[in-house]
Design a protein around this motif. Structure first.
Motif, PDB file in Angstrom:
ATOM      1  N   ASN A 125      42.388  86.780 -60.076  1.00  8.84           N
ATOM      2  CA  ASN A 125      41.713  87.733 -60.964  1.00  8.84           C
ATOM      3  C   ASN A 125      41.328  87.099 -62.297  1.00  8.84           C
ATOM      4  O   ASN A 125      40.311  87.462 -62.892  1.00  8.84           O
ATOM      5  N   ALA A 126      42.126  86.180 -62.767  1.00  8.19           N
ATOM      6  CA  ALA A 126      41.824  85.522 -64.043  1.00  8.19           C
ATOM      7  C   ALA A 126      40.519  84.736 -63.970  1.00  8.19           C
ATOM      8  O   ALA A 126      39.810  84.590 -64.962  1.00  8.19           O
ATOM      9  N   LYS A 127      40.228  84.221 -62.784  1.00  5.51           N
ATOM     10  CA  LYS A 127      38.988  83.458 -62.575  1.00  5.51           C
ATOM     11  C   LYS A 127      37.893  84.293 -61.927  1.00  5.51           C
ATOM     12  O   LYS A 127      36.812  83.773 -61.635  1.00  5.51           O
ATOM     13  N   ASN A 128      38.186  85.564 -61.678  1.00 11.34           N
ATOM     14  CA  ASN A 128      37.199  86.442 -61.028  1.00 11.34           C
ATOM     15  C   ASN A 128      36.694  85.839 -59.719  1.00 11.34           C
ATOM     16  O   ASN A 128      35.502  85.906 -59.404  1.00 11.34           O
ATOM     17  N   THR A 129      37.603  85.261 -58.962  1.00 12.82           N
ATOM     18  CA  THR A 129      37.224  84.504 -57.776  1.00 12.82           C
ATOM     19  C   THR A 129      38.102  84.878 -56.587  1.00 12.82           C
ATOM     20  O   THR A 129      39.309  85.080 -56.743  1.00 12.82           O
ATOM     21  N   ALA A 130      37.466  84.953 -55.429  1.00 11.41           N
ATOM     22  CA  ALA A 130      38.176  85.117 -54.168  1.00 11.41           C
ATOM     23  C   ALA A 130      37.972  83.854 -53.333  1.00 11.41           C
ATOM     24  O   ALA A 130      36.937  83.190 -53.443  1.00 11.41           O
ATOM     25  N   TYR A 131      38.956  83.557 -52.504  1.00  9.77           N
ATOM     26  CA  TYR A 131      38.922  82.331 -51.710  1.00  9.77           C
ATOM     27  C   TYR A 131      39.160  82.637 -50.232  1.00  9.77           C
ATOM     28  O   TYR A 131      39.812  83.617 -49.885  1.00  9.77           O
ATOM     29  N   LEU A 132      38.642  81.728 -49.403  1.00  7.45           N
ATOM     30  CA  LEU A 132      38.914  81.823 -47.980  1.00  7.45           C
ATOM     31  C   LEU A 132      39.050  80.414 -47.410  1.00  7.45           C
ATOM     32  O   LEU A 132      38.070  79.829 -46.929  1.00  7.45           O
ATOM     33  N   PRO A 133      40.244  79.848 -47.468  1.00  3.79           N
ATOM     34  CA  PRO A 133      40.466  78.588 -46.770  1.00  3.79           C
ATOM     35  C   PRO A 133      40.453  78.841 -45.264  1.00  3.79           C
ATOM     36  O   PRO A 133      41.066  79.807 -44.796  1.00  3.79           O
ATOM     37  N   MET A 134      39.745  77.993 -44.539  1.00  2.60           N
ATOM     38  CA  MET A 134      39.620  78.168 -43.096  1.00  2.60           C
ATOM     39  C   MET A 134      40.056  76.880 -42.408  1.00  2.60           C
ATOM     40  O   MET A 134      39.522  75.807 -42.710  1.00  2.60           O
ATOM     41  N   ASN A 135      40.987  76.991 -41.508  1.00  2.00           N
ATOM     42  CA  ASN A 135      41.499  75.842 -40.761  1.00  2.00           C
ATOM     43  C   ASN A 135      41.212  76.018 -39.268  1.00  2.00           C
ATOM     44  O   ASN A 135      40.896  77.119 -38.806  1.00  2.00           O
ATOM     45  N   SER A 136      41.342  74.940 -38.542  1.00  2.00           N
ATOM     46  CA  SER A 136      41.166  74.956 -37.080  1.00  2.00           C
ATOM     47  C   SER A 136      39.854  75.639 -36.689  1.00  2.00           C
ATOM     48  O   SER A 136      39.809  76.493 -35.799  1.00  2.00           O
ATOM     49  N   LEU A 137      38.797  75.252 -37.357  1.00  2.00           N
ATOM     50  CA  LEU A 137      37.502  75.900 -37.107  1.00  2.00           C
ATOM     51  C   LEU A 137      36.997  75.594 -35.702  1.00  2.00           C
ATOM     52  O   LEU A 137      37.209  74.489 -35.165  1.00  2.00           O
ATOM     53  N   GLU A 138      36.330  76.577 -35.140  1.00  2.00           N
ATOM     54  CA  GLU A 138      35.807  76.497 -33.776  1.00  2.00           C
ATOM     55  C   GLU A 138      34.302  76.714 -33.810  1.00  2.00           C
ATOM     56  O   GLU A 138      33.751  77.241 -34.783  1.00  2.00           O
ATOM     57  N   HIS A 139      33.639  76.306 -32.733  1.00  2.00           N
ATOM     58  CA  HIS A 139      32.194  76.503 -32.642  1.00  2.00           C
ATOM     59  C   HIS A 139      31.829  77.968 -32.921  1.00  2.00           C
ATOM     60  O   HIS A 139      30.828  78.260 -33.567  1.00  2.00           O
ATOM     61  N   GLU A 140      32.670  78.880 -32.435  1.00  2.00           N
ATOM     62  CA  GLU A 140      32.389  80.311 -32.565  1.00  2.00           C
ATOM     63  C   GLU A 140      32.478  80.808 -34.003  1.00  2.00           C
ATOM     64  O   GLU A 140      32.090  81.937 -34.288  1.00  2.00           O
ATOM     65  N   ASP A 141      32.973  79.990 -34.907  1.00  2.00           N
ATOM     66  CA  ASP A 141      33.042  80.374 -36.315  1.00  2.00           C
ATOM     67  C   ASP A 141      31.735  80.100 -37.048  1.00  2.00           C
ATOM     68  O   ASP A 141      31.603  80.441 -38.232  1.00  2.00           O
ATOM     69  N   THR A 142      30.789  79.490 -36.381  1.00  2.00           N
ATOM     70  CA  THR A 142      29.493  79.222 -36.988  1.00  2.00           C
ATOM     71  C   THR A 142      28.802  80.525 -37.351  1.00  2.00           C
ATOM     72  O   THR A 142      28.602  81.389 -36.494  1.00  2.00           O
ATOM     73  N   ALA A 143      28.449  80.675 -38.626  1.00  2.00           N
ATOM     74  CA  ALA A 143      27.854  81.919 -39.112  1.00  2.00           C
ATOM     75  C   ALA A 143      27.533  81.755 -40.595  1.00  2.00           C
ATOM     76  O   ALA A 143      27.953  80.780 -41.227  1.00  2.00           O
ATOM     77  N   VAL A 144      26.819  82.731 -41.132  1.00  2.00           N
ATOM     78  CA  VAL A 144      26.686  82.854 -42.577  1.00  2.00           C
ATOM     79  C   VAL A 144      27.832  83.735 -43.063  1.00  2.00           C
ATOM     80  O   VAL A 144      28.042  84.829 -42.523  1.00  2.00           O
ATOM     81  N   TYR A 145      28.554  83.246 -44.039  1.00  2.00           N
ATOM     82  CA  TYR A 145      29.704  83.968 -44.578  1.00  2.00           C
ATOM     83  C   TYR A 145      29.333  84.595 -45.920  1.00  2.00           C
ATOM     84  O   TYR A 145      28.788  83.920 -46.799  1.00  2.00           O
ATOM     85  N   TYR A 146      29.648  85.874 -46.048  1.00  2.00           N
ATOM     86  CA  TYR A 146      29.326  86.636 -47.246  1.00  2.00           C
ATOM     87  C   TYR A 146      30.608  87.199 -47.867  1.00  2.00           C
ATOM     88  O   TYR A 146      31.549  87.547 -47.151  1.00  2.00           O
ATOM     89  N   CYS A 147      30.597  87.337 -49.171  1.00  2.00           N
ATOM     90  CA  CYS A 147      31.665  88.104 -49.808  1.00  2.00           C
ATOM     91  C   CYS A 147      31.059  89.390 -50.370  1.00  2.00           C
ATOM     92  O   CYS A 147      29.862  89.455 -50.672  1.00  2.00           O
ATOM     93  N   SER A 148      31.896  90.385 -50.487  1.00  2.00           N
ATOM     94  CA  SER A 148      31.440  91.687 -50.947  1.00  2.00           C
ATOM     95  C   SER A 148      32.582  92.437 -51.597  1.00  2.00           C
ATOM     96  O   SER A 148      33.726  92.370 -51.126  1.00  2.00           O
ATOM     97  N   ILE A 149      32.265  93.152 -52.670  1.00  2.00           N
ATOM     98  CA  ILE A 149      33.246  94.067 -53.250  1.00  2.00           C
ATOM     99  C   ILE A 149      33.278  95.296 -52.343  1.00  2.00           C
ATOM    100  O   ILE A 149      32.238  95.931 -52.101  1.00  2.00           O
ATOM    101  N   ARG A 150      34.443  95.584 -51.844  1.00  2.00           N
ATOM    102  CA  ARG A 150      34.586  96.658 -50.860  1.00  2.00           C
ATOM    103  C   ARG A 150      34.151  97.986 -51.436  1.00  2.00           C
ATOM    104  O   ARG A 150      34.363  98.267 -52.621  1.00  2.00           O
ATOM    105  N   TYR A 151      33.534  98.790 -50.574  1.00  2.00           N
ATOM    106  CA  TYR A 151      33.061 100.126 -50.946  1.00  2.00           C
ATOM    107  C   TYR A 151      31.990 100.075 -52.033  1.00  2.00           C
ATOM    108  O   TYR A 151      31.832 101.023 -52.805  1.00  2.00           O
ATOM    109  N   SER A 152      31.267  98.978 -52.105  1.00  2.00           N
ATOM    110  CA  SER A 152      30.166  98.859 -53.054  1.00  2.00           C
ATOM    111  C   SER A 152      28.950  98.302 -52.333  1.00  2.00           C
ATOM    112  O   SER A 152      29.008  97.937 -51.153  1.00  2.00           O
ATOM    113  N   SER A 153      27.857  98.227 -53.061  1.00  2.00           N
ATOM    114  CA  SER A 153      26.639  97.637 -52.494  1.00  2.00           C
ATOM    115  C   SER A 153      26.478  96.191 -52.943  1.00  2.00           C
ATOM    116  O   SER A 153      25.424  95.587 -52.748  1.00  2.00           O
TER     117      SER A 153
END
Length: 113
Positions: free
Chosen positions: A73-101
């Motif tokens: 919260n101090a950095k206003n940042t969210a993180y998503l470390p991802m390990n053991s990635l697979e072919h099926e994880d290929t995608a565009v990844y988005y972040c969003s504030i929940r219940y907002s636009s």
């Protein structure tokens, strides 16, 4: 104006790792739930992980312990470390504030050998 900017995507080999970041500006992250979502070509957008303001977490079934959502919260940042990635994880990844636009522009993750 609220903005979310993702970074950290890229090309990685199977079983490799990436760490996504989402910086929120124009608002404070504290007090809001925030989530990561992804959309692969030809598929619907799906929830990857959500972390609430009290730091409870929820993951999509496909995560299976490979990803860990966190927030600073101090950095206003969210993180998503991802390990053991697979072919099926290929995608565009988005972040969003929940219940907002408010959504980021997305960051491409490609898992390929």
């Amino acid at each position: 104006q609220v903005q979310l900017v993702e970074s950290g995507g890229g090309l990685v080999q199977p079983v490799g790792s990436l760490r996504l970041s989402c910086v929120v500006s124009g608002s404070i992250l504290r007090g809001h739930d925030i989530g990561w979502y992804r959309q692969a070509p030809g598929k619907q957008r799906e929830m990857v992980a959500v972390i609430t303001s009290s730091e409870d977490t929820t993951y999509g079934d496909f995560v299976k312990g490979r990803f860990t959502i966190s927030r600073d919260n101090a950095k206003n940042t969210a993180y998503l470390p991802m390990n053991s990635l697979e072919h099926e994880d290929t995608a565009v990844y988005y972040c969003s504030i929940r219940y907002s636009s408010y959504w980021g522009q997305g960051t491409q993750v490609t898992v390929s050998s």
